[in-house]
Scaffold this motif. Structure first.
Motif, PDB file in Angstrom:
ATOM      1  N   GLU A  68       1.130 -18.603  29.814  1.00  0.00           N
ATOM      2  CA  GLU A  68       0.190 -18.990  30.573  1.00  0.00           C
ATOM      3  C   GLU A  68      -0.815 -19.642  30.091  1.00  0.00           C
ATOM      4  O   GLU A  68      -1.703 -20.593  30.435  1.00  0.00           O
ATOM      5  CB  GLU A  68      -0.362 -17.666  31.277  1.00  0.00           C
ATOM      6  N   LEU A  69      -1.431 -19.467  28.646  1.00  0.00           N
ATOM      7  CA  LEU A  69      -2.399 -20.262  27.933  1.00  0.00           C
ATOM      8  C   LEU A  69      -2.013 -21.325  27.451  1.00  0.00           C
ATOM      9  O   LEU A  69      -2.697 -22.143  27.705  1.00  0.00           O
ATOM     10  CB  LEU A  69      -2.598 -19.169  26.610  1.00  0.00           C
ATOM     11  N   VAL A  70      -0.900 -21.638  27.016  1.00  0.00           N
ATOM     12  CA  VAL A  70      -0.298 -22.894  26.473  1.00  0.00           C
ATOM     13  C   VAL A  70       0.005 -23.771  27.737  1.00  0.00           C
ATOM     14  O   VAL A  70      -0.258 -25.046  27.540  1.00  0.00           O
ATOM     15  CB  VAL A  70       0.927 -22.405  25.476  1.00  0.00           C
ATOM     16  N   ALA A  71       0.498 -23.305  28.940  1.00  0.00           N
ATOM     17  CA  ALA A  71       0.921 -24.018  29.831  1.00  0.00           C
ATOM     18  C   ALA A  71       0.168 -23.618  31.148  1.00  0.00           C
ATOM     19  O   ALA A  71       0.738 -23.550  32.119  1.00  0.00           O
ATOM     20  CB  ALA A  71       2.163 -23.970  30.040  1.00  0.00           C
ATOM     21  N   GLN A  72      -1.287 -23.447  30.825  1.00  0.00           N
ATOM     22  CA  GLN A  72      -2.146 -23.106  31.949  1.00  0.00           C
ATOM     23  C   GLN A  72      -1.878 -23.901  33.125  1.00  0.00           C
ATOM     24  O   GLN A  72      -2.083 -23.492  34.254  1.00  0.00           O
ATOM     25  CB  GLN A  72      -3.480 -22.433  31.707  1.00  0.00           C
TER      26      GLN A  72
ATOM     27  N   ALA B  63       5.249 -32.036  37.726  1.00  0.00           N
ATOM     28  CA  ALA B  63       4.942 -32.709  36.409  1.00  0.00           C
ATOM     29  C   ALA B  63       4.493 -31.879  35.609  1.00  0.00           C
ATOM     30  O   ALA B  63       4.242 -30.888  35.509  1.00  0.00           O
ATOM     31  CB  ALA B  63       3.800 -33.680  36.735  1.00  0.00           C
ATOM     32  N   PHE B  64       4.698 -32.450  34.061  1.00  0.00           N
ATOM     33  CA  PHE B  64       4.352 -32.025  33.097  1.00  0.00           C
ATOM     34  C   PHE B  64       3.355 -33.148  32.390  1.00  0.00           C
ATOM     35  O   PHE B  64       3.540 -34.164  32.657  1.00  0.00           O
ATOM     36  CB  PHE B  64       5.371 -31.666  32.053  1.00  0.00           C
ATOM     37  N   GLY B  65       2.545 -32.516  31.553  1.00  0.00           N
ATOM     38  CA  GLY B  65       1.321 -33.269  31.016  1.00  0.00           C
ATOM     39  C   GLY B  65       0.224 -32.678  30.472  1.00  0.00           C
ATOM     40  O   GLY B  65       0.380 -31.736  29.779  1.00  0.00           O
ATOM     41  N   SER B  66      -0.857 -33.248  30.547  1.00  0.00           N
ATOM     42  CA  SER B  66      -1.984 -32.549  29.944  1.00  0.00           C
ATOM     43  C   SER B  66      -2.312 -31.260  31.046  1.00  0.00           C
ATOM     44  O   SER B  66      -1.798 -31.374  32.235  1.00  0.00           O
ATOM     45  CB  SER B  66      -3.014 -33.583  29.952  1.00  0.00           C
ATOM     46  N   GLN B  67      -3.324 -30.251  30.671  1.00  0.00           N
ATOM     47  CA  GLN B  67      -3.378 -29.243  31.588  1.00  0.00           C
ATOM     48  C   GLN B  67      -4.011 -29.732  32.850  1.00  0.00           C
ATOM     49  O   GLN B  67      -3.772 -29.105  33.946  1.00  0.00           O
ATOM     50  CB  GLN B  67      -4.457 -28.417  30.712  1.00  0.00           C
TER      51      GLN B  67
ATOM     52  N   MET C 141      -1.243 -31.354  35.031  1.00  0.00           N
ATOM     53  CA  MET C 141      -0.264 -30.229  35.607  1.00  0.00           C
ATOM     54  C   MET C 141      -0.980 -29.593  36.910  1.00  0.00           C
ATOM     55  O   MET C 141      -0.273 -29.416  37.651  1.00  0.00           O
ATOM     56  CB  MET C 141       0.149 -29.247  34.443  1.00  0.00           C
ATOM     57  N   LEU C 142      -2.205 -29.071  36.643  1.00  0.00           N
ATOM     58  CA  LEU C 142      -2.907 -28.560  37.663  1.00  0.00           C
ATOM     59  C   LEU C 142      -3.203 -29.454  38.853  1.00  0.00           C
ATOM     60  O   LEU C 142      -2.949 -29.016  40.023  1.00  0.00           O
ATOM     61  CB  LEU C 142      -4.449 -28.103  37.135  1.00  0.00           C
ATOM     62  N   LYS C 143      -3.190 -30.499  38.618  1.00  0.00           N
ATOM     63  CA  LYS C 143      -3.544 -31.656  39.838  1.00  0.00           C
ATOM     64  C   LYS C 143      -2.193 -31.928  40.451  1.00  0.00           C
ATOM     65  O   LYS C 143      -2.237 -31.843  41.808  1.00  0.00           O
ATOM     66  CB  LYS C 143      -4.211 -33.054  39.224  1.00  0.00           C
ATOM     67  N   ILE C 144      -1.197 -32.179  39.748  1.00  0.00           N
ATOM     68  CA  ILE C 144      -0.065 -32.324  40.536  1.00  0.00           C
ATOM     69  C   ILE C 144       0.743 -31.089  40.987  1.00  0.00           C
ATOM     70  O   ILE C 144       1.058 -31.021  42.293  1.00  0.00           O
ATOM     71  CB  ILE C 144       0.954 -33.054  39.410  1.00  0.00           C
ATOM     72  N   ASN C 145       0.837 -30.072  39.966  1.00  0.00           N
ATOM     73  CA  ASN C 145       1.666 -28.873  40.469  1.00  0.00           C
ATOM     74  C   ASN C 145       0.788 -28.247  41.814  1.00  0.00           C
ATOM     75  O   ASN C 145       1.503 -27.630  42.498  1.00  0.00           O
ATOM     76  CB  ASN C 145       1.954 -28.200  39.317  1.00  0.00           C
ATOM     77  N   GLY C 146      -0.584 -28.305  41.433  1.00  0.00           N
ATOM     78  CA  GLY C 146      -1.051 -27.345  42.225  1.00  0.00           C
ATOM     79  C   GLY C 146      -1.933 -28.085  43.396  1.00  0.00           C
ATOM     80  O   GLY C 146      -1.499 -28.047  44.715  1.00  0.00           O
ATOM     81  N   THR C 147      -3.055 -28.891  43.194  1.00  0.00           N
ATOM     82  CA  THR C 147      -3.525 -29.731  44.158  1.00  0.00           C
ATOM     83  C   THR C 147      -2.717 -30.445  45.191  1.00  0.00           C
ATOM     84  O   THR C 147      -2.972 -30.555  46.298  1.00  0.00           O
ATOM     85  CB  THR C 147      -4.672 -30.490  43.686  1.00  0.00           C
ATOM     86  N   ALA C 148      -1.807 -31.572  44.629  1.00  0.00           N
ATOM     87  CA  ALA C 148      -1.159 -32.270  45.419  1.00  0.00           C
ATOM     88  C   ALA C 148      -0.196 -31.239  46.241  1.00  0.00           C
ATOM     89  O   ALA C 148       0.052 -31.963  47.469  1.00  0.00           O
ATOM     90  CB  ALA C 148      -0.362 -33.151  44.591  1.00  0.00           C
TER      91      ALA C 148
END
Length: 315
Positions: free
Chosen positions: A202-206, A158-162, A165-172
């Motif tokens: 990496e800063l903009v889309a961390q 997913a794209f969205g807030s930082q 994105m961390l929750k969906i791309n990472g944790t899920a």
């Protein structure tokens, strides 16, 4: 009288709840019992609740949780030995292409998404996929489906807030990978992404970058010998927006892929800061699907990364 009726019904509530859960169905290919958790977004698993007990914060090892008594009511159907492939996010753009490709190999395909419905368009092949509801962040909603699977593929992104994105791309993804490992699924393929050499990205889309990195770390920790990460760059293909409208992205990006492949040193140029991204060929969604299914079903494909360039060569 009402109070007496209430007291008499109270002990029956758990049984009534289980009966309701068992009446839900996985849609499509054979009628089986289904899952009980819904969420808002079908492809990215957005709207999912917090990670269940037994999971940890992003960046750390994820332990699959069986949860309380709210197990999924899924019953494994009998397919006379047909191997089963589970696809997380199977109703999305990439996921649906993977489901379609997997059917061609004779697999019994099960898609897990919050809605548990086929993708927009409802093509004929969707009738041969088992569409199940499940939340990647809540293992109890799908862990029963994973048992007995040949492999699992995750297209969650997913794209969205930082934070999103961390929750969906990472944790899920991390939770799904760890749950599959706990269910003894032999192989796991994760659709990650190519990160170009663009200073400041990496800063903009961390959230996106760190999420993808976190999921890959969990993949290779849980599946050191049978985990494969695909890192495509831009993915194109005919993308259904509504049941009547389709975006023919191939008309624009297909020629771009062809032209970039004609540049002899394009792969070297792709490593250059900023401008290098212009030398990375987009890949067709069918190439991603073929590579993903092959990585999930062919044990001779080694664990590790299949980069954008190898995906672009897949036929």
């Amino acid at each position: 009288m009402l109070q007496a009726l209430s007291r008499s019904l109270h002990p029956l509530l758990p049984q009534l709840e289980l009966a309701v859960c068992a009446s839900l169905t996985c849609r499509g290919f054979r009628n089986t019992r289904a899952l009980t958790t819904a969420a808002k977004d079908d492809e990215s698993f957005q709207g999912a609740g917090p990670a269940p007990p037994g999971t940890t914060s992003p960046g750390s090892s994820i332990a699959a949780s069986t949860g309380p008594s709210e197990q999924s009511a899924y019953q494994q159907p009998s397919y006379a030995g047909t191997p089963k492939l589970v696809v997380f996010g199977g109703r999305g753009f990439v996921g649906s292409a993977i489901c379609k490709e997997a059917l061609k190999t004779g697999l019994h395909v099960v898609s897990i998404s919050p809605a548990g419905t086929p993708p927009i368009g409802r093509e004929a092949w969707t009738q041969d996929v088992e569409w199940c509801r499940g939340n990647a962040l809540e293992p109890r909603t799908y862990q029963d489906i994973l048992h007995g699977s040949l492999a699992a593929i995750s297209c969650i992104g997913a794209f969205g807030s930082q934070a999103q994105m961390l929750k969906i791309n990472g944790t899920a993804n991390s939770v799904a990978i760890a749950t599959a490992k706990a269910a003894e699924v032999p192989r796991f393929v994760y659709i990650s992404g190519h990160i170009p050499n663009i200073p400041g990205l990496e800063l903009v889309a961390q959230g996106y970058v760190h999420g993808k990195r976190q999921a890959e770390e969990e993949l290779f920790r849980s599946y050191p010998e049978a985990g494969v990460a695909l890192r495509p760059w831009v993915i194109y293909g005919d993308r259904a927006v509504t049941s009547a409208v389709t975006l023919p992205l191939g008309m624009m990006l297909g020629p771009v892929e062809y032209l970039i492949k004609q540049i002899p040193n394009a792969r070297t140029l792709a490593g250059l800061p900023i401008i290098g991204a212009g030398f990375i060929p987009p890949v067709h969604v069918d190439q991603v699907a073929k590579a993903a299914v092959a990585a999930a079903t062919d044990p001779t494909i080694p664990a590790g990364v299949i980069d954008n360039w190898r995906i672009a060569e897949w036929r």
